[in-house]
Design a protein around this motif. Structure first.
Motif, PDB file in Angstrom:
ATOM      1  N   ILE A 177       0.832  -1.203   0.000  1.00  0.00           N
ATOM      2  CA  ILE A 177       0.000   0.000   0.000  1.00  0.00           C
ATOM      3  C   ILE A 177       0.865   1.252   0.000  1.00  0.00           C
ATOM      4  O   ILE A 177       0.592   2.218  -0.734  1.00  0.00           O
ATOM      5  CB  ILE A 177      -0.959  -0.027   1.203  1.00  0.00           C
ATOM      6  N   ASP A 178       1.918   1.269   0.808  1.00  0.00           N
ATOM      7  CA  ASP A 178       2.822   2.429   0.826  1.00  0.00           C
ATOM      8  C   ASP A 178       3.488   2.626  -0.532  1.00  0.00           C
ATOM      9  O   ASP A 178       3.644   3.768  -1.001  1.00  0.00           O
ATOM     10  CB  ASP A 178       3.882   2.246   1.913  1.00  0.00           C
ATOM     11  N   LEU A 180       2.293   1.705  -3.489  1.00  0.00           N
ATOM     12  CA  LEU A 180       1.294   2.194  -4.443  1.00  0.00           C
ATOM     13  C   LEU A 180       0.969   3.664  -4.199  1.00  0.00           C
ATOM     14  O   LEU A 180       0.798   4.437  -5.148  1.00  0.00           O
ATOM     15  CB  LEU A 180       0.021   1.344  -4.340  1.00  0.00           C
ATOM     16  N   LYS A 181       0.901   4.055  -2.935  1.00  0.00           N
ATOM     17  CA  LYS A 181       0.647   5.459  -2.629  1.00  0.00           C
ATOM     18  C   LYS A 181       1.790   6.340  -3.117  1.00  0.00           C
ATOM     19  O   LYS A 181       1.560   7.461  -3.606  1.00  0.00           O
ATOM     20  CB  LYS A 181       0.434   5.637  -1.130  1.00  0.00           C
ATOM     21  N   LEU A 184       1.348   6.786  -6.756  1.00  0.00           N
ATOM     22  CA  LEU A 184       0.167   7.570  -7.096  1.00  0.00           C
ATOM     23  C   LEU A 184       0.308   9.051  -6.759  1.00  0.00           C
ATOM     24  O   LEU A 184      -0.411   9.876  -7.337  1.00  0.00           O
ATOM     25  CB  LEU A 184      -1.064   7.004  -6.373  1.00  0.00           C
ATOM     26  N   GLN A 185       1.181   9.392  -5.833  1.00  0.00           N
ATOM     27  CA  GLN A 185       1.257  10.788  -5.387  1.00  0.00           C
ATOM     28  C   GLN A 185       1.553  11.771  -6.518  1.00  0.00           C
ATOM     29  O   GLN A 185       0.809  12.750  -6.699  1.00  0.00           O
ATOM     30  CB  GLN A 185       2.313  10.908  -4.286  1.00  0.00           C
ATOM     31  N   GLU A 188      -1.483  11.894  -8.768  1.00  0.00           N
ATOM     32  CA  GLU A 188      -2.619  12.594  -8.152  1.00  0.00           C
ATOM     33  C   GLU A 188      -2.449  14.107  -8.278  1.00  0.00           C
ATOM     34  O   GLU A 188      -3.414  14.829  -8.551  1.00  0.00           O
ATOM     35  CB  GLU A 188      -2.731  12.189  -6.679  1.00  0.00           C
ATOM     36  N   TYR A 287      -2.792   5.097 -14.190  1.00  0.00           N
ATOM     37  CA  TYR A 287      -3.405   5.660 -12.977  1.00  0.00           C
ATOM     38  C   TYR A 287      -4.583   4.800 -12.515  1.00  0.00           C
ATOM     39  O   TYR A 287      -4.706   4.491 -11.315  1.00  0.00           O
ATOM     40  CB  TYR A 287      -3.870   7.087 -13.260  1.00  0.00           C
ATOM     41  N   LYS A 291      -4.878   2.640  -8.991  1.00  0.00           N
ATOM     42  CA  LYS A 291      -6.005   2.843  -8.079  1.00  0.00           C
ATOM     43  C   LYS A 291      -6.721   1.529  -7.781  1.00  0.00           C
ATOM     44  O   LYS A 291      -7.112   1.273  -6.632  1.00  0.00           O
ATOM     45  CB  LYS A 291      -6.982   3.854  -8.683  1.00  0.00           C
ATOM     46  N   LEU A 294      -4.535  -0.506  -5.450  1.00  0.00           N
ATOM     47  CA  LEU A 294      -4.580   0.045  -4.098  1.00  0.00           C
ATOM     48  C   LEU A 294      -5.887  -0.332  -3.399  1.00  0.00           C
ATOM     49  O   LEU A 294      -5.880  -0.690  -2.201  1.00  0.00           O
ATOM     50  CB  LEU A 294      -4.439   1.568  -4.163  1.00  0.00           C
ATOM     51  N   LYS A 298      -6.123  -2.667  -0.013  1.00  0.00           N
ATOM     52  CA  LYS A 298      -6.811  -2.209   1.198  1.00  0.00           C
ATOM     53  C   LYS A 298      -7.908  -3.173   1.602  1.00  0.00           C
ATOM     54  O   LYS A 298      -8.100  -3.454   2.795  1.00  0.00           O
ATOM     55  CB  LYS A 298      -7.379  -0.813   0.965  1.00  0.00           C
ATOM     56  N   ASN A 321      -3.924   4.520   9.817  1.00  0.00           N
ATOM     57  CA  ASN A 321      -3.463   4.477   8.435  1.00  0.00           C
ATOM     58  C   ASN A 321      -4.019   5.646   7.633  1.00  0.00           C
ATOM     59  O   ASN A 321      -3.427   6.044   6.640  1.00  0.00           O
ATOM     60  CB  ASN A 321      -3.860   3.142   7.764  1.00  0.00           C
TER      61      ASN A 321
END
Length: 321
Positions: A177-178, A180-181, A184-185, A188, A287, A291, A294, A298, A321
């Motif tokens: 998850i970290d 992927l974030k 994505l940052q 985004e 993108y 998503k 992610l 989750k 989180n």
């Protein structure tokens, strides 16, 4: 007929030894019989079963001594057996296993499958014909008992290591998850800029439509009360209304959507968004995939935590989180 034969002896014998043979039926006769022995030749590869596991015995080429290899039929493969053979004797330059017909067997083949039939073992271009002993078939009761024992061991292993496995799985999902974030940052941020510009343009289009309608109404009022009369302008307004209806119908034919202001705004927003995305090299497909990954990660994490923690603890972890 039963023959009485002499066993091998270490004392010197003539080149062609002879022994007496006795026939049970008929008269005793003196006949010649070749000498034989049950001793295994020193260069032969043998397979025996000890405690249910195959035991392969062969002669190492460098040390010229017999060596035994214990094989696990379910876990060991042909490649691992040949690697163990080379590790034991560095003089083994090349080794391979072939079927009785001369077809090479892949290294990924399980030893349990190999030991079902006879095969050939080639070590340093020397071929050994290996005969596999036939295992006795287990009775149905013994087979059922073995299956129950395997199932019990599997359940015990699961019960003892399930929590540890789930902890590792949770740690892996958090790292995913970290990651992927982090990917994505920047996307985004770019998406937010493109959305802001697309929203401004689509809103500006609506305001332009409102201005045109206002100008149209003002022009009709000016022509009706200051230039011409209502009797002249009435058919004009009728045809203008009919033309607007034709435009709305044409819009439905082209887009397959009802002519509503919200639908028009959404359509123009997407048009501007994809246009700006191509200009700024924003990968919409990547993108969307990130998503989706992610969201799946989750969801998997939430399901895993429901089995590990209480509902209140799950909510606290989600808030952190």
């Amino acid at each position: 007929m039963m023959l009485l034969t002499a066993s091998r002896s270490w004392r010197l014998r003539p080149p062609k030894p002879q022994v007496l043979s006795v026939k049970l039926c008929g008269n005793l006769k003196r006949c010649q019989s070749p000498l034989y022995s049950t001793v295994v030749p020193p260069d032969e590869v043998t397979i025996n079963y000890r405690h249910g596991l195959p035991l392969i015995t062969l002669t190492l080429p460098s040390r010229n001594e017999r060596c035994q290899f214990v094989v696990k039929p379910v876990l060991s493969t042909v490649g691992s057996f040949l690697q163990d053979l080379q590790n034991e004797d560095r003089g083994v330059k090349n080794a391979a296993i072939f079927t009785a017909d001369g077809i090479e067997i892949a290294n990924s083949t399980l030893m349990g499958i190999l030991l079902m039939n006879d095969f050939k073992l080639v070590i340093n271009k020397i071929t050994y014909h290996v005969k596999c002993p036939k295992k006795e078939k287990l009775s149905n009761e013994h087979t059922i008992e073995m299956e129950n024992m395997k199932s019990l061991v599997h359940r015990l292993f699961t019960a003892l290591h399930l929590e540890e496995f789930q902890k590792k799985r949770e740690h892996h999902l958090l790292e995913k998850i970290d990651n992927l974030k982090g990917q994505l940052q920047p996307l985004e941020e770019m998406k937010a800029r493109i959305e802001a510009r697309s929203e401004a343009k689509s809103s500006g289009l609506l305001w332009t439509g409102l201005a045109l309608l206002s100008m149209q109404g003002g022009a009709l009022a000016w022509l009706t009360w200051w230039v011409y009369s209502w009797d002249i302008m009435e058919p004009v307004t009728y045809f203008i209304t009919f033309a607007n209806s034709m435009v709305f119908f044409a819009y439905f034919i082209v887009t397959r959507q009802d002519y509503t202001y919200s639908a028009i705004k959404s359509r123009q927003f997407l048009h501007y968004f994809h246009k700006k995305s191509n200009q700024q090299h924003f990968d919409v497909v990547q993108y969307n995939k990130l998503k989706e990954d992610l969201a799946e990660a989750k969801e998997s994490l939430n399901q895993l935590r429901r089995s590990l923690y209480l509902p209140a603890q799950v909510e606290e972890l989600d808030e952190k989180n």
